[in-house]
Design a protein around this motif. Sequence first.
Motif, mmCIF file in Angstrom:
data_model
loop_
_atom_site.group_PDB
_atom_site.id
_atom_site.type_symbol
_atom_site.label_atom_id
_atom_site.label_comp_id
_atom_site.label_asym_id
_atom_site.label_seq_id
_atom_site.Cartn_x
_atom_site.Cartn_y
_atom_site.Cartn_z
ATOM 1 N N LEU A 82 3.239 -11.005 12.038
ATOM 2 C CA LEU A 82 2.070 -10.147 12.299
ATOM 3 C C LEU A 82 0.845 -10.677 11.559
ATOM 4 C CD1 LEU A 82 3.503 -6.515 12.199
ATOM 5 C CD2 LEU A 82 2.902 -7.893 14.207
ATOM 6 N N ALA A 83 1.034 -11.051 10.288
ATOM 7 C CA ALA A 83 -0.092 -11.584 9.505
ATOM 8 C C ALA A 83 -0.618 -12.866 10.136
ATOM 9 C CB ALA A 83 0.347 -11.833 8.065
ATOM 10 N N ALA A 84 0.281 -13.767 10.525
ATOM 11 C CA ALA A 84 -0.150 -15.024 11.150
ATOM 12 C C ALA A 84 -0.883 -14.757 12.456
ATOM 13 C CB ALA A 84 1.053 -15.938 11.389
ATOM 14 N N ALA A 85 -0.386 -13.808 13.227
ATOM 15 C CA ALA A 85 -1.036 -13.489 14.500
ATOM 16 C C ALA A 85 -2.476 -13.045 14.266
ATOM 17 C CB ALA A 85 -0.245 -12.395 15.236
ATOM 18 N N PHE A 86 -2.659 -12.108 13.360
ATOM 19 C CA PHE A 86 -3.992 -11.529 13.173
ATOM 20 C C PHE A 86 -4.917 -12.402 12.322
ATOM 21 C CE2 PHE A 86 -1.707 -7.806 14.651
ATOM 22 C CZ PHE A 86 -2.630 -7.285 15.535
ATOM 23 N N LEU A 87 -4.384 -13.111 11.338
ATOM 24 C CA LEU A 87 -5.236 -13.915 10.464
ATOM 25 C C LEU A 87 -5.531 -15.309 11.007
ATOM 26 C CD1 LEU A 87 -3.672 -13.035 6.994
ATOM 27 C CD2 LEU A 87 -5.815 -12.165 7.970
ATOM 28 N N VAL A 88 -4.619 -15.854 11.811
ATOM 29 C CA VAL A 88 -4.766 -17.237 12.251
ATOM 30 C C VAL A 88 -5.084 -17.341 13.741
ATOM 31 C CG1 VAL A 88 -3.596 -19.479 12.436
ATOM 32 C CG2 VAL A 88 -3.209 -18.029 10.427
ATOM 33 N N HIS A 89 -4.450 -16.534 14.570
ATOM 34 C CA HIS A 89 -4.517 -16.755 16.019
ATOM 35 C C HIS A 89 -5.381 -15.779 16.813
ATOM 36 C CE1 HIS A 89 -1.624 -19.914 15.605
ATOM 37 N NE2 HIS A 89 -0.777 -19.094 14.981
ATOM 38 N N LEU A 90 -5.812 -14.697 16.222
ATOM 39 C CA LEU A 90 -6.617 -13.724 16.976
ATOM 40 C C LEU A 90 -8.008 -14.290 17.226
ATOM 41 C CD1 LEU A 90 -6.856 -10.972 18.305
ATOM 42 C CD2 LEU A 90 -7.534 -10.039 16.084
ATOM 43 N N SER A 91 -8.210 -14.737 18.448
ATOM 44 C CA SER A 91 -9.479 -15.328 18.858
ATOM 45 C C SER A 91 -9.675 -15.026 20.339
ATOM 46 C CB SER A 91 -9.453 -16.839 18.600
ATOM 47 O OG SER A 91 -10.683 -17.413 18.925
ATOM 48 N N PRO A 92 -10.189 -13.825 20.662
ATOM 49 C CA PRO A 92 -10.251 -13.376 22.051
ATOM 50 C C PRO A 92 -10.922 -14.332 23.036
ATOM 51 C CG PRO A 92 -10.731 -11.556 20.583
ATOM 52 C CD PRO A 92 -10.664 -12.800 19.730
ATOM 53 N N GLY A 93 -11.803 -15.193 22.590
ATOM 54 C CA GLY A 93 -12.465 -16.119 23.503
ATOM 55 C C GLY A 93 -11.701 -17.413 23.746
ATOM 56 N N ASP A 94 -10.564 -17.595 23.069
ATOM 57 C CA ASP A 94 -9.806 -18.839 23.142
ATOM 58 C C ASP A 94 -8.423 -18.550 23.718
ATOM 59 O OD1 ASP A 94 -8.190 -21.097 22.577
ATOM 60 O OD2 ASP A 94 -9.309 -21.543 20.733
ATOM 61 N N ALA A 95 -8.200 -18.965 24.970
ATOM 62 C CA ALA A 95 -6.947 -18.658 25.669
ATOM 63 C C ALA A 95 -5.734 -19.237 24.942
ATOM 64 C CB ALA A 95 -7.000 -19.166 27.102
ATOM 65 N N ALA A 96 -5.852 -20.447 24.412
ATOM 66 C CA ALA A 96 -4.716 -21.066 23.717
ATOM 67 C C ALA A 96 -4.358 -20.286 22.452
ATOM 68 C CB ALA A 96 -5.030 -22.518 23.377
ATOM 69 N N GLU A 97 -5.361 -19.889 21.690
ATOM 70 C CA GLU A 97 -5.100 -19.111 20.473
ATOM 71 C C GLU A 97 -4.530 -17.743 20.811
ATOM 72 O OE1 GLU A 97 -4.913 -19.805 17.276
ATOM 73 O OE2 GLU A 97 -5.506 -21.871 17.627
ATOM 74 N N MET A 98 -5.005 -17.151 21.904
ATOM 75 C CA MET A 98 -4.477 -15.840 22.294
ATOM 76 C C MET A 98 -3.023 -15.943 22.767
ATOM 77 S SD MET A 98 -6.595 -13.723 21.258
ATOM 78 C CE MET A 98 -5.817 -12.240 21.886
ATOM 79 N N THR A 99 -2.656 -17.068 23.349
ATOM 80 C CA THR A 99 -1.250 -17.291 23.692
ATOM 81 C C THR A 99 -0.422 -17.376 22.415
ATOM 82 O OG1 THR A 99 -1.785 -18.384 25.777
ATOM 83 C CG2 THR A 99 0.377 -18.860 24.832
ATOM 84 N N SER A 100 -0.929 -18.100 21.417
ATOM 85 C CA SER A 100 -0.235 -18.172 20.122
ATOM 86 C C SER A 100 -0.180 -16.796 19.463
ATOM 87 C CB SER A 100 -0.927 -19.174 19.198
ATOM 88 O OG SER A 100 -0.768 -20.480 19.699
ATOM 89 N N PHE A 101 -1.251 -16.025 19.585
ATOM 90 C CA PHE A 101 -1.272 -14.661 19.056
ATOM 91 C C PHE A 101 -0.141 -13.842 19.676
ATOM 92 C CE2 PHE A 101 -2.574 -10.229 19.630
ATOM 93 C CZ PHE A 101 -2.872 -9.857 18.319
ATOM 94 N N MET A 102 -0.039 -13.882 21.007
ATOM 95 C CA MET A 102 0.986 -13.101 21.695
ATOM 96 C C MET A 102 2.390 -13.606 21.370
ATOM 97 S SD MET A 102 -0.523 -10.609 22.988
ATOM 98 C CE MET A 102 0.956 -9.920 23.715
ATOM 99 N N LYS A 103 2.559 -14.907 21.203
ATOM 100 C CA LYS A 103 3.869 -15.445 20.817
ATOM 101 C C LYS A 103 4.266 -14.918 19.436
ATOM 102 C CE LYS A 103 3.902 -19.681 23.533
ATOM 103 N NZ LYS A 103 3.889 -21.152 23.497
ATOM 104 N N ASN A 104 3.332 -14.886 18.506
ATOM 105 C CA ASN A 104 3.628 -14.353 17.174
ATOM 106 C C ASN A 104 3.984 -12.876 17.235
ATOM 107 O OD1 ASN A 104 3.094 -16.027 14.464
ATOM 108 N ND2 ASN A 104 1.989 -16.943 16.171
ATOM 109 N N ILE A 105 3.283 -12.118 18.053
ATOM 110 C CA ILE A 105 3.586 -10.697 18.221
ATOM 111 C C ILE A 105 4.985 -10.531 18.821
ATOM 112 C CG2 ILE A 105 2.922 -8.591 19.473
ATOM 113 C CD1 ILE A 105 1.055 -9.272 17.110
ATOM 114 N N THR A 106 5.310 -11.370 19.797
ATOM 115 C CA THR A 106 6.619 -11.308 20.443
ATOM 116 C C THR A 106 7.735 -11.659 19.466
ATOM 117 O OG1 THR A 106 5.618 -11.867 22.566
ATOM 118 C CG2 THR A 106 7.987 -12.239 22.354
ATOM 119 N N ILE A 107 7.544 -12.721 18.685
ATOM 120 C CA ILE A 107 8.547 -13.107 17.690
ATOM 121 C C ILE A 107 8.693 -11.997 16.644
ATOM 122 C CG2 ILE A 107 9.125 -14.781 15.885
ATOM 123 C CD1 ILE A 107 7.563 -16.877 17.628
ATOM 124 N N ALA A 108 7.593 -11.376 16.263
ATOM 125 C CA ALA A 108 7.654 -10.250 15.326
ATOM 126 C C ALA A 108 8.546 -9.149 15.887
ATOM 127 C CB ALA A 108 6.248 -9.713 15.038
#
Length: 131
Positions: A82-108
Amino acid sequence: MRHSTLCDAAKLVGRVLMSLLFISAGWNKIGGYEMTEAFMVSLGIPALLLPLVIVIELVGGIGVLLGIFTRISAFLLFLFCLAAAFLVHLSPGDAAEMTSFMKNITIAGGFLILTCAGAGRFSLDHWMRGK
């Protein structure tokens, strides 16, 4: 194969698959310590947290892999994801980062399930309980 045996085997395979990412990531951070530290600082994350990140990834990943202190390890990795998703990958304008965000949420989510379900029979947790 009985239902419980199948579920325990599935928990073992799931634990192996979930742990590999974190063990390798923690190990790679040791080898690329300075580069990882610079990356964290560039995101506004204090460099002094890097040893903690490495310990959580390595020790948590090994704990999940072996099924020892599984619920604690899984919960720490849940929080880490969760921390990695929000601190590192949350970037609504960047599709690749948002995919990483969702992957981190899913793994969580997977780690949260493991926190509740436990490691199953094919684990050191089960063996240490003497069952």
